[in-house]
Each structure stands twice: as structure tokens, then as C-alpha cells.
Design an enzyme around this catalytic site. Structure first.
Site, PDB file in Angstrom:
ATOM      1  N   GLU A  39       0.965  -1.230   0.156  1.00 53.22           N
ATOM      2  CA  GLU A  39      -0.163   0.148   0.151  1.00 53.22           C
ATOM      3  C   GLU A  39       0.874   1.247   0.018  1.00 53.22           C
ATOM      4  O   GLU A  39       1.824   1.200   0.763  1.00 53.22           O
ATOM      5  CB  GLU A  39      -0.952  -0.118   1.248  1.00 53.22           C
ATOM      6  CG  GLU A  39      -1.758   1.270   1.393  1.00 53.22           C
ATOM      7  CD  GLU A  39      -2.578   1.452   3.083  1.00 53.22           C
ATOM      8  OE1 GLU A  39      -2.825   0.300   3.246  1.00 53.22           O
ATOM      9  OE2 GLU A  39      -2.722   2.440   3.475  1.00 53.22           O
ATOM     10  N   ARG A  49      -0.079  10.413   1.411  1.00 51.78           N
ATOM     11  CA  ARG A  49       0.412  11.283   2.502  1.00 51.78           C
ATOM     12  C   ARG A  49       1.313  12.121   2.125  1.00 51.78           C
ATOM     13  O   ARG A  49       1.928  13.119   3.101  1.00 51.78           O
ATOM     14  CB  ARG A  49       0.581  10.614   3.650  1.00 51.78           C
ATOM     15  CG  ARG A  49      -0.574  10.135   4.306  1.00 51.78           C
ATOM     16  CD  ARG A  49      -0.216   9.564   5.835  1.00 51.78           C
ATOM     17  NE  ARG A  49      -0.764   8.385   6.087  1.00 51.78           N
ATOM     18  CZ  ARG A  49      -0.307   7.498   6.789  1.00 51.78           C
ATOM     19  NH1 ARG A  49       0.506   7.790   7.632  1.00 51.78           N
ATOM     20  NH2 ARG A  49      -1.047   6.414   7.084  1.00 51.78           N
ATOM     21  N   THR A  87      -4.706   5.928   2.250  1.00 52.74           N
ATOM     22  CA  THR A  87      -5.169   7.323   2.878  1.00 52.74           C
ATOM     23  C   THR A  87      -6.198   8.010   1.635  1.00 52.74           C
ATOM     24  O   THR A  87      -5.932   9.098   1.529  1.00 52.74           O
ATOM     25  CB  THR A  87      -3.836   8.069   3.246  1.00 52.74           C
ATOM     26  OG1 THR A  87      -3.018   7.091   3.620  1.00 52.74           O
ATOM     27  CG2 THR A  87      -4.320   9.159   4.080  1.00 52.74           C
ATOM     28  N   LYS A 130     -10.810  -2.361   6.453  1.00 53.32           N
ATOM     29  CA  LYS A 130      -9.677  -1.967   7.346  1.00 53.32           C
ATOM     30  C   LYS A 130     -10.131  -1.580   8.746  1.00 53.32           C
ATOM     31  O   LYS A 130     -10.965  -0.847   8.766  1.00 53.32           O
ATOM     32  CB  LYS A 130      -8.745  -0.937   6.559  1.00 53.32           C
ATOM     33  CG  LYS A 130      -7.869  -0.328   7.346  1.00 53.32           C
ATOM     34  CD  LYS A 130      -7.124   0.705   6.620  1.00 53.32           C
ATOM     35  CE  LYS A 130      -5.890   1.636   7.360  1.00 53.32           C
ATOM     36  NZ  LYS A 130      -4.757   2.311   6.569  1.00 53.32           N
TER      37      LYS A 130
END
Ligand code: 3PG
Length: 213
Positions: A42, A46, A70, A130
């Protein structure tokens, strides 16, 4: 497609999370992870350059399954799909994002922190989620408790997960996998220490296989 990604996650059971703003370092890091047993990664959104990093890693590492993390907005979801991400992950869930993800066709895993989030996820057809931040919201105890009312849901525990904790977390039936950034520490990336990152990946990969029948 989503089924293939689920099968791969079920096999490796550890999803490394990379925060990097440098294309070359990201490619080297992902290559070291994949070469040491972690072929699904992943990349978080960010950093300012994250979409470029994502698309370049996808191109440079054709054997790696590259997810985008994110994802906070529907626009970001579109952007990562255009950048070539194989799947998307969010730390939470909103009705707008869940609807957009359902319509986009991109394999997608929303984040949940509890039962209400999970009910929203299920309303949109997402039964693999998640759990975030896992160590704060209860981790494996939370997954186990949610397994009562939601027996068909499977969790990726993420947030505060460590190598040492991994085998025990993966013992829980409804835990599909764990995610974490511990294999890609910023210090080792900055030092271009791909060998050390490879060692962390190999340890994580071994921990992921401990409970696999
Ligand atoms: C995430 O994006 O899910 C988190 O960065 C993962 O948490 P960790 O950094 O505590 O592993």
C-alpha cells in the site's frame, strides 16, 4: 480484480504500508519488499508527490500488487485509479466515498472503527474492511467482538501493528491480514538501506505464514 487481490492478501497476510515522496526510493523499497515475500503493498497518499510515486511504482514493478492508501475523497479515488492503483484503502468511511467506490469498480477496502462504520460499509457491499487504528480501537478483541453480529466480515488490522504482535493477530478467524509501516521505516528509506528493509520484509512475511495451514 477484487477476488484475486483478496486471495493474495489471504496468502501473504501482511500488507506493508509505504510513505514515500521519492519515486526512485519508492521503487527500490517496493522491490525489496516484493523480493522478500511481500508482493502486495500500500502506498499512502500522504505526501505531495504520492500520485506520481504510485504510477511510477506500478509501471516499474509489474509483478507487485500496488494499492493506494489514505483515500479520503471521491476525487482521490478517481486519481489513484487513473494512476494505475490496483486497489484502494481508506482509514474511514463516508457515504459519499462508499458510493463512489462502489461505482468506480476499483477494488476498495473502507476503514472502520466500530459497528456503525461497519453497517455503513455493508450497506454499500463492502465486507472486507480495514480496522483502524487497530491498536486504539481494540485490535483482535474488537475483530472478535464484531464477528458476533457480522460473521461474514473480514478485517485487515492496521495501525500500531508490530512484527511481534502479528502471528497472534492472525490467529483470529475473521482477521484476513494485518497492515503496517514497520517494514519501511523512514530512517532506512532515507539511508537507502534496501537490505535492511528486505530483512524486515522477510521477517514480516514469515510472521504472516505462521498460522497458515
Ligand atoms: C496507515 O496508514 O494505515 C498507518 O500508517 C499504519 O499504521 P502504522 O504506521 O502504525 O503501521
Amino acid at each position: 480484480n477484487k477476488q484475486t487481490i483478496l486471495q493474495q492478501l489471504q496468502q501473504v497476510r501482511v500488507l506493508p504500508i509505504l510513505v514515500s515522496d521519492d519515486v526512485d526510493q519508492a521503487i527500490r523499497c517496493v522491490s525489496a519488499l516484493a523480493a522478500n515475500g511481500l508482493p502486495v503493498v500500500e502506498i499512502t497518499l500522504r505526501t505531495p508527490n504520492a500520485l506520481t510515486v504510485l504510477s511510477e511504482v506500478v509501471k516499474a514493478c509489474p509483478d507487485v500488487v500496488v494499492g493506494a492508501g489514505t483515500i479520503l475523497t471521491a476525487a482521490q479515488l478517481d486519481a489513484v485509479r487513473n494512476a494505475g492503483a490496483h486497489f484502494g484503502i481508506s482509514p474511514g468511511i463516508t457515504p459519499v466515498l462508499a458510493r463512489a467506490a462502489g461505482e468506480s469498480g476499483l477494488p476498495y477496502f473502507p476503514g472502520v472503527g466500530g459497528a456503525s462504520d461497519l453497517m455503513l460499509a455493508l450497506e454499500h457491499g463492502f465486507n472486507v474492511v480495514k480496522l483502524f487504528p487497530s491498536d486504539v480501537v481494540g485490535g483482535v478483541k474488537m475483530a472478535k467482538a464484531l464477528g458476533g453480529p457480522f460473521p461474514d466480515v473480514r478485517f485487515c488490522l492496521t495501525g500500531g501493528v508490530t512484527l511481534d504482535a502479528t502471528p497472534q493477530l492472525l490467529q483470529q478467524d475473521n482477521v484476513l491480514c494485518v497492515g503496517g509501516s514497520w517494514m519501511c521505516p523512514a530512517g532506512l528509506i532515507a539511508a537507502n538501506d534496501w537490505q535492511a528493509i528486505g530483512q524486515l520484509a522477510a521477517q514480516a512475511s514469515a510472521a504472516g505464514r505462521v498460522n497458515t495451514a
